[in-house]
Structure formats: C-alpha cells, structure tokens
Write a protein that holds these residues in place. Structure first.
Motif, PDB file in Angstrom:
ATOM      1  N   PHE A  45      40.068  31.605   1.367  1.00  0.00           N
ATOM      2  CA  PHE A  45      39.403  31.081   2.793  1.00  0.00           C
ATOM      3  C   PHE A  45      38.495  31.555   3.354  1.00  0.00           C
ATOM      4  N   ASP A  46      37.849  32.886   3.788  1.00  0.00           N
ATOM      5  CA  ASP A  46      37.062  32.685   4.758  1.00  0.00           C
ATOM      6  C   ASP A  46      35.065  32.352   4.226  1.00  0.00           C
ATOM      7  N   TYR A  47      35.725  32.374   2.457  1.00  0.00           N
ATOM      8  CA  TYR A  47      34.294  31.536   1.531  1.00  0.00           C
ATOM      9  C   TYR A  47      34.328  30.453   2.365  1.00  0.00           C
ATOM     10  N   ALA A  48      35.644  29.552   2.176  1.00  0.00           N
ATOM     11  CA  ALA A  48      34.955  28.315   2.336  1.00  0.00           C
ATOM     12  C   ALA A  48      34.821  27.886   3.525  1.00  0.00           C
ATOM     13  N   SER A  49      34.856  29.020   4.646  1.00  0.00           N
ATOM     14  CA  SER A  49      34.196  28.358   5.461  1.00  0.00           C
ATOM     15  C   SER A  49      32.419  28.581   5.620  1.00  0.00           C
ATOM     16  N   ARG A 102      30.663  28.178   2.312  1.00  0.00           N
ATOM     17  CA  ARG A 102      29.926  27.787   1.536  1.00  0.00           C
ATOM     18  C   ARG A 102      29.526  26.423   1.868  1.00  0.00           C
ATOM     19  N   VAL A 103      28.229  25.724   1.455  1.00  0.00           N
ATOM     20  CA  VAL A 103      28.452  23.883   1.814  1.00  0.00           C
ATOM     21  C   VAL A 103      28.125  23.966   1.138  1.00  0.00           C
ATOM     22  N   ALA A 104      28.966  22.800   0.496  1.00  0.00           N
ATOM     23  CA  ALA A 104      28.462  22.004  -1.104  1.00  0.00           C
ATOM     24  C   ALA A 104      28.978  20.231   0.183  1.00  0.00           C
ATOM     25  N   PHE A 105      27.531  19.527  -1.010  1.00  0.00           N
ATOM     26  CA  PHE A 105      27.452  17.677  -0.242  1.00  0.00           C
ATOM     27  C   PHE A 105      28.040  17.697   1.702  1.00  0.00           C
ATOM     28  N   GLY A 106      27.455  19.018   1.587  1.00  0.00           N
ATOM     29  CA  GLY A 106      26.538  18.403   3.021  1.00  0.00           C
ATOM     30  C   GLY A 106      27.437  18.731   4.559  1.00  0.00           C
ATOM     31  N   ALA A 107      28.935  19.681   3.786  1.00  0.00           N
ATOM     32  CA  ALA A 107      29.213  20.642   4.890  1.00  0.00           C
ATOM     33  C   ALA A 107      29.645  21.382   4.404  1.00  0.00           C
ATOM     34  N   PRO A 108      30.736  22.273   4.743  1.00  0.00           N
ATOM     35  CA  PRO A 108      31.295  23.278   4.393  1.00  0.00           C
ATOM     36  C   PRO A 108      32.685  23.198   3.557  1.00  0.00           C
ATOM     37  N   LEU A 109      32.555  24.144   2.141  1.00  0.00           N
ATOM     38  CA  LEU A 109      34.141  23.566   1.808  1.00  0.00           C
ATOM     39  C   LEU A 109      35.021  23.248   2.846  1.00  0.00           C
ATOM     40  N   SER A 110      35.246  24.123   3.892  1.00  0.00           N
ATOM     41  CA  SER A 110      36.101  24.199   4.004  1.00  0.00           C
ATOM     42  C   SER A 110      36.755  22.747   5.446  1.00  0.00           C
ATOM     43  N   GLU A 111      35.546  21.908   5.083  1.00  0.00           N
ATOM     44  CA  GLU A 111      36.214  20.667   5.897  1.00  0.00           C
ATOM     45  C   GLU A 111      36.153  19.450   4.278  1.00  0.00           C
ATOM     46  N   LYS A 112      36.385  20.066   3.598  1.00  0.00           N
ATOM     47  CA  LYS A 112      36.510  19.213   1.683  1.00  0.00           C
ATOM     48  C   LYS A 112      38.251  19.526   2.420  1.00  0.00           C
ATOM     49  N   PRO A 113      38.289  18.112   2.189  1.00  0.00           N
ATOM     50  CA  PRO A 113      40.032  17.718   2.323  1.00  0.00           C
ATOM     51  C   PRO A 113      40.219  18.023   0.916  1.00  0.00           C
ATOM     52  N   LEU A 114      39.681  17.959  -0.128  1.00  0.00           N
ATOM     53  CA  LEU A 114      40.401  18.367  -2.044  1.00  0.00           C
ATOM     54  C   LEU A 114      40.566  20.365  -1.953  1.00  0.00           C
ATOM     55  N   HIS A 115      39.485  20.714  -1.272  1.00  0.00           N
ATOM     56  CA  HIS A 115      39.328  22.055  -1.275  1.00  0.00           C
ATOM     57  C   HIS A 115      39.942  22.540  -0.478  1.00  0.00           C
ATOM     58  N   ILE A 116      40.430  22.263   0.837  1.00  0.00           N
ATOM     59  CA  ILE A 116      41.542  22.616   1.614  1.00  0.00           C
ATOM     60  C   ILE A 116      43.302  22.482   1.265  1.00  0.00           C
ATOM     61  N   ASP A 117      43.754  21.031   0.471  1.00  0.00           N
ATOM     62  CA  ASP A 117      44.189  21.041  -0.139  1.00  0.00           C
ATOM     63  C   ASP A 117      44.896  22.224  -1.316  1.00  0.00           C
ATOM     64  N   THR A 118      43.537  22.316  -2.393  1.00  0.00           N
ATOM     65  CA  THR A 118      43.840  23.119  -3.313  1.00  0.00           C
ATOM     66  C   THR A 118      44.008  24.964  -2.815  1.00  0.00           C
ATOM     67  N   SER A 162      38.297  28.721  -6.858  1.00  0.00           N
ATOM     68  CA  SER A 162      37.618  28.423  -5.116  1.00  0.00           C
ATOM     69  C   SER A 162      36.207  29.195  -5.306  1.00  0.00           C
ATOM     70  N   PHE A 163      35.521  30.040  -5.885  1.00  0.00           N
ATOM     71  CA  PHE A 163      34.417  30.955  -5.653  1.00  0.00           C
ATOM     72  C   PHE A 163      33.405  29.710  -6.489  1.00  0.00           C
TER      73      PHE A 163
END
Ligand SMILES: Cc1cc2nc3c(=O)[nH]c(=O)nc-3n(C[C@H](O)[C@H](O)[C@H](O)COP(=O)(O)OP(=O)(O)OC[C@H]3O[C@@H](n4cnc5c(N)ncnc54)[C@H](O)[C@@H]3O)c2cc1C
Length: 533
Positions: A312-316, A318-334, A397-398
C-alpha cells in the motif's frame, strides 16, 4: 544528467498504522485492558517498523553457521545465529513475547495480548517466531504435564523476561520415516538407572540453538505405532556446554526460513527424561502442537500484513501511466481483495487466540473446548494457504522489484511457503478436522451467532453467503462417506475456515461500521467461501 530514482516502500509504527488490529482489540478487550497493554503494543510497533526492520534488511545475506569441530579435534557442533536473530531473542524476552501469556496479568485476555505482540514482532525477524512458538508450546506442555521436577527446572527459563536467563525450546518429532506419520519413528529410548538414553535420527529439528527440546522416542519393549512412543525432555548441552551426545549432522539448505537453523541430528545416547508416562507420546505432545499451530496462524496473518503494509505504501510512491498506482482503480482493487483475504485470516487466528486464552484460565465450556479442537487445525491450514497466495500477489504488486532480492521482498514468499507445510500439512490437518467433527454443532452456533444483530444493509449479501456455506458444509458432513469423505476433507476444512473467517469479518464490520471493513467483508464473500463439490 538528473536520473529517476524510485522512492522505496517504508513502514510506519506497525501498531499505530494497523486499522485491523486496533479495531479488533477495541471490540474484544475491556477498555481498561486495552489501556493497560497499549503502550507495549505501540513500543513493539515502533521496533517492528523501525530498528528491527532496518536490522532485518541489513542482515539479509547472513545465515546461521554450524561449526562441527574445534581446532583440536573436539566435536563442538556450535551454532552461530545471525545478528538479527540475536537481537530478536533479546527483544522477545524483554518484551515478553512468550512471557505475557503466562504472567496472566489480564486473565484470559493475556493470550490475545501475547498474540498481538507476536503478530507485530514476527515479520521483522525472519521467522524468529519459530523458536518462540516451540518455547511457548514447551512451557504449556510441561505445565499441563504436572511433572514438577521438569516444571521447576525449565519453565522459569522459558517464560522469563530476563534475556540472560531466557531459554528457547525445540520440538523434535519428524524422522526420515515420516513427519505426518510420526508413529513410524525409529528412535529408541533405553532405560539407564533413573533416566533414559535416546538413540536415533531426527530429520527436521528447527532452532537447533535451543537449550532444551521435547521429543518422541520408543521405550524398549513398547509396541509399534504412535501409542508406543513416549514424550521426552532433553537438554541439548551438558553443564560444560558440550553437546549432550547429540550430533548435528548438517543444517538444511532450505527454500526459505533461512535464518532458522534447521538441523539433521543423530542422538547417540542422549540423556532424556520422561515427561508424563512411558507411552502415548503423540497424544501427550498435543498441547505443544496446539500452541505452535496458533503461532503458525498468527505468523501467517503477520506476513500478510507486512506485505500489504509495504505494498500500500509503495502504491502511493510508484508512478505509472501518469499517476501513482494508488490512483489506479485496478491496482487498488487488486490490493483491496488481498486485504480482505488478510482480514478474514486475521479474525480467525485471533479468535483461536481468544479461545486458547479461555482454556488457559479454565473458562472454556465443554462445547467451546470441542470448538477449539476443531478450529485449531482449520485455522492453521486455512491461514497458511492464504499467506502463500497473498505473499505471491504482494510480490507481483511491486512488479519486477518484487522479484529482486535486495528489496527484501522475495523472502516474504519463501518464508510464507513453509506455513502450510510444518506443524501439519494441509491434507493432514484436513483429515484431523474430520476427526474433530464433534465440534461442528458449536461451530455452526458460533458462526450463526456472528450474524445475529447484523442490521447493516451492506452486509446482507455476505450474510447470505455464510448461511449458504454453513448449510452446505453441514449437509456434506452428514452425507459424505468412506473414500469420498476422505477425498473431500481438504475442501470441507477450507470451507469451514473461510466460512468462519467471513462470519467474524461480518461481526467486526457490523460493530465498527468502518467502510473499509465493510468493503473487505463484501469482497471476501465474492471471491469464494464454499469450495465443497
Ligand atoms: C523448514 C522446516 C522446518 C521444520 N522443523 C521441524 C521441527 O523443528 N521439528 C519437527 O518435528 N519437524 C519439523 N519439520 C518437519 C515438518 O513438520 C514435516 O516436514 C511435515 O510434518 C510433513 O512431514 P513429511 O515431510 O514427512 O511429509 P509426508 O508426511 O511424507 O507428506 C508428504 C505429502 O503427503 C501428504 N499426506 C501425508 N499423509 C497423508 C494422508 N493420510 N492423506 C493425504 N495426504 C497425506 C502430505 O500432506 C504431504 O503433502 C520442518 C519442516 C520444514 C520444511
């Protein structure tokens, strides 16, 4: 040229940061007990997210060393632990990671307190939980045995907070002939005046640096099979610090748990004392296994929690496709689906801790004793499987970093993989679940009891899933016969495990009305609870 640098994942205070643990403790503990123990948990959370975690990362490449001979030809079989483990031993003793359960400052809640400490401590120690589990189990077994000489000799060391006096214990059951089928054990116990001497080979003996062990051997003349084995107490070194007629043949080269020195031993006249009687060793060692299985469950949820805290910490960060992973609905759903799996496991493991605490203060009803007997294998096997699945997904997830050793992440998966194997494999415990089916009636009552007073509309669907799974499991238990019953035991046990996990999760969600817990209950209900076919 300015180059991109990835900010690594970090841990905060692991108690302050744990919504699930804090909310659970607020529900089950009387406020004065929670108030009393909170300082110890905050301190352990600080160590686990700080000093110990840093030491764990720094200790990554170190492993225990076995030196079999000294320079002058003496067999010494010296085991040197890594700096992380030496520090962990001291912290464990001083913070009462075993002792808390025996000091009984808060009666039956002492076991919950101790398990909370173990849960915070374990993931920063590369499985120092292994020697602690066996130490705890040995203390419980000796206390239950009524053998006052051995109690006086060993128990004060096993449950002390004084690091200089602290002993750990081993549990030597598995032989080359069988770990599941221990009745095949070949170690012989020969009477020698008022003691015994053991002759045989033990094939998996973890935490071999321990001062004592409980082990099984067959007194000469006893019949074959488990009933012919007796439970023995062994001290590993004599008064001069020399091995007590025990040879450490080698340390195992293992997939994970690499800080744990797991040895192959030859016992060649090892002095040993009977703990209870001259037979029924497999039955007499059961209290030890109940405790180590509880620790296994707590370790399973602890490793899941660690992986998710980092992820969860890393998701905030790590940026991919223009936004942190924590803002990607599929990553957060996973991640949220993994979180649900962890929460279900958490509530089951700690529910077993609650029942264990009650049994230790003799507050357990007969029905709940049958329930504890049933839930111990179910909890161990269900949470062990969940830990491996969650650890594997956490690595993914990493991305590539999850597969690279010096992130400190791959060890999570390697260590998790042992959890379904030792202390009884999934299948062996599934068969044990069938033998413990006397507890099913109470199981059903407790599960349905969790659904009483559920008024929250967002829990309607999960409640329906639990009711349907309980019905199906009950029908299967009543109807499945012979080979089909044995063949279906794993699916049955996992269904019971997942059903009670969801029921407890619903109870927590209704109590807290916390949106994340409500979400976890719904996710858990949707990923599959009833696996019987
Ligand atoms: C890292 C590590 C540390 C360990 N430390 C210790 C220790 O300190 N002390 C100790 O005593 N042991 C220890 N063990 C041993 C461990 O407890 C055993 O490996 C385990 O109990 C399984 O026994 P086994 O290896 O003989 O496998 P087996 O019993 O040969 O099992 C092989 C497979 O058959 C399955 N199986 C067995 N019987 C049945 C059945 N009736 N029906 C269906 N399936 C079945 C099992 O589920 C398993 O998948 C350790 C093991 C490991 C990996």
């Amino acid at each position: 040229m300015e180059q991109f640098k990835q900010v690594p994942p970090a841990l905060k205070n692991q108690y302050d940061d744990d919504r699930v643990l804090r909310s659970y403790l607020a529900r089950v503990l009387p406020p004065d007990v929670l108030h009393d123990i909170e300082e110890s948990l905050t301190e352990m959370g600080r160590l686990a997210g700080g000093e110990l975690y840093e030491l764990q990362l720094a200790d990554r490449l170190n492993e225990p060393k076995l030196t079999q001979w000294d320079a002058w030809g003496n067999r010494i079989d010296k085991i040197e632990l890594t700096p992380l483990w030496r520090r962990a031993e001291r912290i464990a003793a001083e913070h009462g990671v075993v002792a808390t359960a025996y000091e009984q400052k808060h009666g039956r809640f002492s076991r919950v307190h101790q398990c909370a400490l173990a849960y915070l401590f374990t993931p920063s120690t590369d499985i120092y939980s292994c020697p602690l589990a066996m130490t705890d189990g040995a203390a419980r077994t000796l206390l239950n045995s009524g053998n006052q000489t051995l109690i006086d000799r060993a128990v004060p060391h096993l449950i002390t907070r004084d690091a200089a006096e602290f002993w750990t214990a081993g549990q030597w059951m598995t032989e080359l002939t069988g770990g599941s089928d221990v009745g095949l054990s070949e170690t012989i116990a020969k009477q020698d005046s008022n003691t015994h001497r053991l002759y045989g080979r033990k094939w998996f003996t973890s935490a071999i640096g321990s001062q004592m062990a409980l082990t099984l051997a067959r007194p000469e003349g006893n019949p074959p099979g488990g009933r012919g084995l007796a439970l023995f107490y062994v001290e590993t070194r004599d008064e001069h610090g020399r091995p007590n007629n025990i040879q450490v043949n080698r340390l195992k080269d293992k997939l994970g748990t690499r800080k744990v020195p797991t040895a192959e031993l030859t016992l060649d006249g090892t002095p040993a004392q009977l703990v209870i009687g001259p037979a029924d060793g497999v039955r007499n060692i059961a209290p030890l296994l109940n405790i180590t299985r509880l620790w296994n469950g707590i370790s399973s949820v602890a490793l899941m929690r660690r992986g998710l805290a980092l992820s969860f910490d890393y998701a905030s960060k790590r940026v991919a496709f223009g936004a942190p992973l924590s803002e990607k609905p599929l990553h957060i759903d996973t991640l949220a689906t993994l979180q649900a799996e962890f929460e279900g496991a958490f509530h089951l493991a700690f529910y077993v801790a609650e029942l264990t605490g009650k049994s230790e203060t003799r507050e357990l009803s007969n029905d709940d004793a049958l329930l504890l007997r049933l839930l111990t294998p179910i909890m161990k096997l269900t949470t062990g499987k969940q830990a491996v699945m969650v650890a594997s997904e956490v690595l993914e997830s990493f991305g590539g970093a999850g597969y690279v050793e010096d992130t400190g992440l791959p060890v999570l998966l390697r260590d998790a993989q042992v959890l379904p194997i030792w202390e009884g494999t999934t299948n062996v415990l599934a068969l044990d679940t069938l033998r413990a089916s006397q507890g099913l009636k109470r199981f059903e009552a407790v599960v349905l009891g969790c659904l009483e007073n559920v008024s929250e509309a967002r829990l309607t669907a999960p409640v329906r899933v639990v009711r349907s799974a309980v019905d199906h499991a009950g029908t299967w238990a009543a109807e499945a016969q012979d080979e089909a019953r044995e063949a279906g035991a794993r699916r049955f046990a996992l269904t019971l495990g997942r059903t009670i996990e969801l029921a407890l999760l619903i109870k927590q969600a209704q109590w807290s009305l916390d949106p994340e817990t409500l979400d976890s209950a719904n996710r858990f209900a949707n990923v599959g609870v009833d696996v019987i076919f």
